[in-house]
Design an enzyme around this catalytic site. Structure first.
Site, PDB file in Angstrom:
ATOM      1  N   LYS A  18       0.873  -1.174   0.000  1.00 56.99           N
ATOM      2  CA  LYS A  18       0.000   0.000   0.000  1.00 56.99           C
ATOM      3  C   LYS A  18       0.908   1.221   0.000  1.00 56.99           C
ATOM      4  CE  LYS A  18      -1.855   3.002   1.942  1.00 56.99           C
ATOM      5  NZ  LYS A  18      -1.732   4.434   1.584  1.00 56.99           N
TER       6      LYS A  18
ATOM      7  N   GLU B 218      10.283  16.167  15.085  1.00 61.45           N
ATOM      8  CA  GLU B 218      10.645  15.986  13.678  1.00 61.45           C
ATOM      9  C   GLU B 218       9.877  17.028  12.855  1.00 61.45           C
ATOM     10  OE1 GLU B 218      11.344  12.152  11.057  1.00 61.45           O
ATOM     11  OE2 GLU B 218       9.208  12.458  11.375  1.00 61.45           O
TER      12      GLU B 218
HETATM   13  O1  TXE Z   1       2.474  10.047   7.605  1.00 65.09           O
HETATM   14  P1  TXE Z   1       1.649   8.714   7.798  1.00 65.09           P
HETATM   15  P2  TXE Z   1       2.082  11.413   6.859  1.00 65.09           P
HETATM   16  C1  TXE Z   1       6.450  11.824   9.374  1.00 65.09           C
HETATM   17  C2  TXE Z   1       6.844  13.259   9.092  1.00 65.09           C
HETATM   18  C3  TXE Z   1       5.590  13.834   8.507  1.00 65.09           C
HETATM   19  C4  TXE Z   1       4.524  13.082   9.283  1.00 65.09           C
HETATM   20  C5  TXE Z   1       3.153  12.993   8.632  1.00 65.09           C
HETATM   21  O2  TXE Z   1       7.174  13.888  10.300  1.00 65.09           O
HETATM   22  O3  TXE Z   1       5.500  15.210   8.716  1.00 65.09           O
HETATM   23  O4  TXE Z   1       5.041  11.786   9.431  1.00 65.09           O
HETATM   24  O5  TXE Z   1       3.245  12.382   7.346  1.00 65.09           O
HETATM   25  C6  TXE Z   1      -0.314   5.227   5.627  1.00 65.09           C
HETATM   26  N1  TXE Z   1      -3.388   2.613   8.806  1.00 65.09           N
HETATM   27  N2  TXE Z   1       6.905  10.906   8.337  1.00 65.09           N
HETATM   28  O6  TXE Z   1       0.780  11.886   7.364  1.00 65.09           O
HETATM   29  O7  TXE Z   1       0.221   8.977   8.134  1.00 65.09           O
HETATM   30  C7  TXE Z   1      -0.307   6.327   4.596  1.00 65.09           C
HETATM   31  O8  TXE Z   1      -1.309   6.092   3.616  1.00 65.09           O
HETATM   32  C8  TXE Z   1      -2.455   2.166   7.947  1.00 65.09           C
HETATM   33  C9  TXE Z   1       8.156  10.242   8.593  1.00 65.09           C
HETATM   34  O9  TXE Z   1       2.200  11.230   5.404  1.00 65.09           O
HETATM   35  O10 TXE Z   1       2.406   7.906   8.789  1.00 65.09           O
HETATM   36  C10 TXE Z   1       1.105   6.217   4.067  1.00 65.09           C
HETATM   37  O11 TXE Z   1       1.174   5.128   3.149  1.00 65.09           O
HETATM   38  N3  TXE Z   1      -1.730   2.973   7.175  1.00 65.09           N
HETATM   39  C11 TXE Z   1       8.406   9.163   7.643  1.00 65.09           C
HETATM   40  C12 TXE Z   1       1.911   5.858   5.337  1.00 65.09           C
HETATM   41  O12 TXE Z   1       0.948   5.340   6.257  1.00 65.09           O
HETATM   42  C13 TXE Z   1      -1.929   4.302   7.277  1.00 65.09           C
HETATM   43  C14 TXE Z   1       7.895   9.233   6.275  1.00 65.09           C
HETATM   44  C15 TXE Z   1       2.633   7.036   5.977  1.00 65.09           C
HETATM   45  O13 TXE Z   1       1.681   8.005   6.353  1.00 65.09           O
HETATM   46  C16 TXE Z   1      -2.883   4.833   8.166  1.00 65.09           C
HETATM   47  C17 TXE Z   1       6.641   9.958   6.171  1.00 65.09           C
HETATM   48  C18 TXE Z   1      -3.632   3.916   8.955  1.00 65.09           C
HETATM   49  N4  TXE Z   1      -4.551   4.335   9.841  1.00 65.09           N
HETATM   50  C19 TXE Z   1       6.208  10.771   7.178  1.00 65.09           C
HETATM   51  N5  TXE Z   1      -2.848   6.182   8.076  1.00 65.09           N
HETATM   52  C20 TXE Z   1       9.699   8.432   7.765  1.00 65.09           C
HETATM   53  N6  TXE Z   1       9.853   7.647   8.829  1.00 65.09           N
HETATM   54  O14 TXE Z   1      10.551   8.491   6.903  1.00 65.09           O
HETATM   55  C21 TXE Z   1      -1.911   6.497   7.152  1.00 65.09           C
HETATM   56  N7  TXE Z   1      -1.368   5.359   6.655  1.00 65.09           N
END
Ligand code: TXE
Length: 484
Positions: free
Chosen positions: A180, A386
């Site tokens: 996904k 972060e």
């Molecule tokens: O992250 P999400 P977001 C951090 C970074 C950023 C913040 C928010 O600080 O500002 O996260 O980003 C999926 N059940 N990182 O909102 O929500 C979503 O579809 C299952 C750090 O984009 O964590 C996507 O595929 N899956 C980071 C993935 O989770 C779910 C990289 C990441 O989204 C879900 C990105 C749910 N309930 C953001 N909700 C790193 N570690 O490198 C969302 N997703």
């Protein structure tokens, strides 16, 4: 203007080796972060698509995929790596336009994806069990077996690299994957699935279902037939994934980002360090889990380093992704709002340097001026949270103990670096730093496909990359034969 080099219909899901519309019939916009323009539509997959993908993965395991030898799986991964290289230009353009990263970075990501295919292709037939000395009359050995169906939830910052490390290791060990991708970044995931089919990967071994996190993502984590979950993303969503995994009693690998420190001592070679210190903060516009977002510097050289960093940051060039400057836009208006919110917390005297945004940037793009912050205490939210944008903080320390106290003083622990000419200090600090990776007089080791990676604390748990990942994607069976 470059057009998207699409050779497949991105508004479809890839399940069981075939492309089809999502069962709910809905699509989501693909927005170019450099301009704000809609450039394509992707499928809005839902629970029904996830269930179908798991059906297909199960069928693959009991069919051609499950019957393959490790060497055959490895050969497919090698072919896939070749196809990635042959399609490098198209993949890099897709990624740059989809997530806004400078083309050069997207090209690096393509190379990393190819390397993951090669590395895990080569590793597939080298993972072995043990024989265990035991009582008279017994022969005892262990088998490393795939979990079965594995679920992979990937974010938008380095889609190709994260797909490579997670899917590469899972396929090498014989799992069947349901991927996904993030709703902001699906194009290269879909392209990769198409290339995998071209490489001869049996139907159902890799299924891709784009969709929203709360719909397709949550459905994947709730699906009891998924026997391992790997997740890279935010701490908040990571917690939800871990709770869902607990409900089904499945192992989960979490990589949740960080606030990684770069420690600069007075004996450091600043000329060598400077480009690394800056790049660790601005690469991919700071949207990097292992971004070196905290620069901790010995007080004696604080002002000198502040001047050098300010000069370097002020000289950075910001432009649309395809113009290939130092820094592109952030991935989305939502991510830009998050970073703007953090920057609004800084008082004018805390902004040590800021690169000017050039005139003429497309109005709808998500551009943020790279910024160096200072004059704040280590417990300030800007030094603790972060930010995930091109923003770094500079914090002075007095001695090694002080440096360690500040470096280890966040809830994260992903990576850390030490810049010093003193070998003893390097060794001492490498042991004392709370991090999954420590870099001595470098940062990031150029991505290091071969190097185990993962965090401690709120940066997550489990290790990906390198040979180590193969253990996570297998379960160990002990066989004790009594033969007298
Ligand atoms: O992250 P999400 P977001 C951090 C970074 C950023 C913040 C928010 O600080 O500002 O996260 O980003 C999926 N059940 N990182 O909102 O929500 C979503 O579809 C299952 C750090 O984009 O964590 C996507 O595929 N899956 C980071 C993935 O989770 C779910 C990289 C990441 O989204 C879900 C990105 C749910 N309930 C953001 N909700 C790193 N570690 O490198 C969302 N997703």
């Amino acid at each position: 203007m470059t057009s998207l080099p699409l050779w497949f219909d991105p508004a479809r899901v890839f399940i069981g080796g075939t492309w089809r519309a999502p069962l709910g019939g809905d699509t989501l916009a693909v927005v170019d972060p450099s301009t704000g323009a809609e450039i394509a539509r992707i499928a809005r997959g839902t629970q029904a698509d996830i269930a179908a993908a798991v059906d297909a993965a199960e069928a693959a395991l009991s069919g051609a995929w499950g019957a393959m030898t490790a060497a055959e799986r490895g050969r497919i991964l090698f072919r896939l790596g070749d196809l990635v290289l042959q399609n490098a230009d198209a993949l890099a353009t897709l990624e740059a336009m989809d997530v806004g990263k400078p083309l050069r970075q997207a090209q690096n990501d393509v190379m990393a994806l190819a390397r993951y295919c090669e590395f895990y292709g080569g590793a597939a037939d080298k993972l072995t069990g043990d024989t265990i000395p035991f009582q008279q009359g017994f022969t005892v050995y262990t088998l490393r077996e795939p979990h079965g169906v594995t679920g992979h939830i990937v974010p938008w910052n380095y889609p190709m690299q994260i797909i490579g490390r997670s899917i590469g290791a899972a396929l090498a060990t014989g799992n069947a994957c349901v991927l996904k991708p993030a709703e902001e970044a699906c194009l290269t995931a879909l392209a990769f699935a198409d290339l995998a089919a071209q490489a001869g990967l049996p139907s159902g071994a890799l299924n891709v279902v784009p969709g929203l996190g709360a719909e397709a993502g949550a459905a994947l984590t709730a699906e009891p037939r998924v026997r391992h979950l790997s997740f890279t993303g935010s701490v908040a969503t990571g917690k939800r994934v871990q709770v869902a995994a607990a409900d089904n009693i499945v192992p989960v690998t979490l990589e949740l980002g960080g606030k990684s420190p770069q420690l600069v001592f007075a004996d450091a070679d600043l000329d060598k360090a400077l480009p690394f210190l800056v790049n660790a903060g601005i690469q991919n516009a700071g949207q990097t889990c292992s971004a070196g977002s905290r620069i901790l510097v010995h007080r004696d050289i604080h002002d000198d380093l502040a001047d050098r960093l300010s000069d370097a940051i002020s000289a950075l060039k910001i432009a649309p992704a395809m113009d290939n400057a130092d820094v592109g836009p952030l991935v989305s208006a939502r991510q830009k709002a998050i970073v703007d919110g953090f920057l609004a917390m800084a008082t004018p005297d805390q902004i040590l340097a800021q690169a000017p945004l050039p005139g003429g940037l497309p109005k709808g793009g998500n551009y943020i001026a790279p910024t160096l912050l200072g004059h704040l205490t280590p417990d300030h939210p800007l030094a603790q949270d972060e930010i995930f944008g091109p923003v770094q903080v500079l914090i002075p320390f007095d001695d090694e103990d002080d440096a360690i106290r500040i470096a280890n003083g966040t809830r994260y622990g992903l990576v850390a670096s030490v810049w010093s000419a003193d070998g003893g200090r390097q060794m001492r600090l490498a042991k004392r730093l709370q991090a999954g990776q420590v870099f001595l007089n470098n940062y990031g080791a150029a991505g290091g496909v071969e190097l185990p990676f993962g965090g401690v604390g709120h940066s997550g748990h489990g290790r990906e990359k390198g040979f180590e990942a193969l253990y996570a994607f297998t379960t160990l069976k002990t066989v004790a034969a009594h033969h007298g």
